[in-house]
Design a protein around this motif. Structure first.
Motif, mmCIF file in Angstrom:
data_model
loop_
_atom_site.group_PDB
_atom_site.id
_atom_site.type_symbol
_atom_site.label_atom_id
_atom_site.label_comp_id
_atom_site.label_asym_id
_atom_site.label_seq_id
_atom_site.Cartn_x
_atom_site.Cartn_y
_atom_site.Cartn_z
ATOM 1 N N ASP A 181 0.860 -1.211 0.047
ATOM 2 C CA ASP A 181 0.034 -0.077 0.013
ATOM 3 C C ASP A 181 0.886 1.168 0.056
ATOM 4 O O ASP A 181 0.349 2.558 -0.086
ATOM 5 N N GLY A 182 2.165 1.206 -0.075
ATOM 6 C CA GLY A 182 3.076 2.197 -0.008
ATOM 7 C C GLY A 182 3.696 2.536 0.935
ATOM 8 O O GLY A 182 4.367 3.548 1.307
ATOM 9 N N SER A 183 3.219 2.010 2.276
ATOM 10 C CA SER A 183 3.861 2.211 3.596
ATOM 11 C C SER A 183 5.167 2.199 3.615
ATOM 12 O O SER A 183 5.693 0.896 3.205
ATOM 13 N N ARG A 184 5.777 3.040 4.166
ATOM 14 C CA ARG A 184 7.320 3.176 4.106
ATOM 15 C C ARG A 184 8.004 2.178 5.414
ATOM 16 O O ARG A 184 7.487 2.167 6.624
ATOM 17 N N VAL A 185 8.883 1.119 4.884
ATOM 18 C CA VAL A 185 9.489 0.475 5.978
ATOM 19 C C VAL A 185 10.940 0.513 6.184
ATOM 20 O O VAL A 185 11.853 0.633 5.134
ATOM 21 N N ASN A 186 11.457 0.372 7.426
ATOM 22 C CA ASN A 186 12.815 0.459 7.594
ATOM 23 C C ASN A 186 13.228 -0.759 8.643
ATOM 24 O O ASN A 186 12.669 -0.804 9.685
ATOM 25 N N ALA A 187 14.172 -1.431 8.136
ATOM 26 C CA ALA A 187 14.523 -2.656 9.257
ATOM 27 C C ALA A 187 16.195 -2.631 9.465
ATOM 28 O O ALA A 187 16.743 -2.511 8.452
ATOM 29 N N ILE A 188 16.473 -3.012 10.779
ATOM 30 C CA ILE A 188 17.721 -2.964 10.807
ATOM 31 C C ILE A 188 18.034 -4.382 11.702
ATOM 32 O O ILE A 188 16.925 -4.456 12.843
ATOM 33 N N ILE A 189 19.098 -5.011 11.525
ATOM 34 C CA ILE A 189 19.234 -6.206 12.495
ATOM 35 C C ILE A 189 20.409 -6.373 13.036
ATOM 36 O O ILE A 189 21.389 -5.408 12.729
#
Length: 461
Positions: A181-189
């Motif tokens: 839906d265009g939602s922005r995602v940031n992930a860091i592991i």
């Protein structure tokens, strides 16, 4: 060797005596999980076993083509069979919850699905597998949502990033992505995220915010909204500036609705999240390097390519580096009506940031030349802010008026004036015209843009 490390005793303890390593003072009772925690852990363990059983038995290759009700019946049947094999009966409400969460695991993002479906949630912030916060109306609050373990959270993160052709691993421990839906995602592991994987989701409204809705939410007033619409209709180049989470992309979406539907628009973003309503839109997205370190496509590459695509307007989701130079070149060479956003705390700071980013291209351009490009390329800066009470407001709409020596001159057309705090703790204020008539008024009229000159008079606010 650790037998006497802990409570002091007058004599050595017997071999069968358990000596605590830490002073007690109620800590043992605190460390022991509560009945609710044990029940939740047991449920998560059961769901994990059921999920593994479903993966073994369901045909995942065609699962997206199955009707939702049919899938629910199939999952419920498989869950009933596994529970019968384990002789583990559940209450009806627990059974329904288990089936719902398993469907979320198979088709969606597991425990996050209810939060994604909640229209009141703006941001979802996962700090490790045990802690999930959300933002509602600008205020952070902790939820009861949790993942079974770190592997469960990593699986959800991998599902998100793999859908958009990206990856996250030890060699590339952070990633920007987006949902469908265009939602922005940031992930860091790990190893960069010391306490475990962190996931941040900036949700996009399924019903895009318009200028009318922003006026209704007191982000700006009707006169300023009409002025912005006139600027877009007259093909003025607009820079939207603000801090993190101030609503820059939302404002860009809102004002872009006034673009002539016959225009050819090219959008350039790191993660495609703009929701333009026009039919003739070409969406471009950057690409990170592959595992071998090659194949990267930057925003600057895409801006250069966009110039060859016969665009009427170029919209860059956010300028962060050398692409700002190419964006200015586009604005100065016939691509009027282009728009972009930048991180800055004020309109004047936004100009300084653009100067710094243009300097990053390594061409050693003199500062007066850079400022001349900015002054001729940009006409309007819309400054946004997220106030202390969580409200997102337009705090100024400023017009660039040219150069005086080496200084870019600008004037505020509308400003937000703070008046103090209301009884409920919210910041009180009013959005008013400064009384200065913009120099671009004649251009707006010549372009046939609809606006009333009286909107710039303070008494009309």
């Amino acid at each position: 060797m650790f037998r006497n490390f802990g409570k002091r005793t007058e004599k050595a303890p017997d071999a069968d005596t358990v000596v605590p390593l830490w002073p007690q003072n109620g800590s043992a009772a605190e460390a022991e999980p509560s009945a609710e925690d044990r029940k939740l852990s047991a449920f998560l363990e059961l769901k994990s076993r059921m999920h593994e059983a479903l993966i073994e038995r369901l045909n995942l290759a065609v699962i997206d083509k199955v009707e939702p009700e049919e899938l629910r019946r199939e999952v419920a049947s498989l869950v009933g069979d596994v529970l019968a094999e384990e002789n583990n009966p559940l209450r009806a409400d627990e059974f329904r919850r288990l089936v719902d969460e398993l469907i979320d695991e198979v088709l969606g993002l597991g425990p996050l699905e209810p939060l994604l479906a909640d229209p009141g949630v703006n941001d979802i912030l996962v700090n490790g597998h045990k802690t999930v916060f959300v933002e509602r109306a600008g205020v952070l609050e902790q939820t009861g949502v949790r993942f079974r373990d770190e592997k469960h959270l990593l699986r959800i993160i991998d599902k998100v990033v793999s859908r958009v052709g990206r990856r996250v691993d030890e060699s590339n421990p952070w990633v920007d992505a987006r949902l469908e839906d265009g939602s922005r995602v940031n992930a860091i592991i790990r190893p960069c995220a010391i306490d475990g994987p962190s996931l941040s989701i900036r949700k996009f409204s399924r019903d895009p915010l318009t200028l009318e809705k922003l006026v209704a939410g007191y982000a700006l007033n009707a006169q300023a909204a009409a002025f912005l619409q006139a600027l877009v209709e007259a093909r003025m180049n607009i820079l939207i500036s603000g801090g993190t989470g101030s609503g820059k992309t939302t404002m860009l979406n809102a004002i872009s609705a006034s673009i002539d539907p016959r225009s050819r628009i090219v959008t350039i973003e790191d993660a495609a999240e703009l929701q333009l309503q026009q039919a003739h839109v070409v969406r471009l997205e950057t690409r990170p390097p592959n595992p071998a370190g090659g194949g990267a496509v930057s925003q600057r590459d895409l801006v250069r390519n966009a110039l060859r695509m016969r665009p009427d307007r170029i919209i860059v989701g956010e300028v962060r580096g050398a692409e700002s130079f190419d964006m200015l070149q586009a604005m100065n060479t016939g691509h009027d009506g282009s728009m972009t956003t930048v991180h800055a705390n004020s309109a004047r700071d936004a100009l300084g940031r653009i100067e710094q980013m243009v300097s990053m291209i390594g061409m050693e351009l003199p500062l007066p030349a850079i400022r001349a490009q900015i002054a001729s390329g940009l006409q309007i800066i819309v400054q946004l802010a997220r106030l202390a009470d969580g409200q997102r407001r337009v705090v100024s709409i400023s017009e660039l008026t040219g150069l005086e020596g080496d200084v870019i001159t600008m004037q505020d057309i509308f400003i937000f004036r703070r008046l103090g705090k209301a009884a409920d703790g919210s910041i009180a204020g009013e959005f008013i015209p400064t009384g200065i008539r913009p120099q671009c008024t004649a251009l707006l009229e010549a372009a046939g843009a609809r606006f009333d000159r009286a909107m710039f008079l303070p008494e009309e606010a």
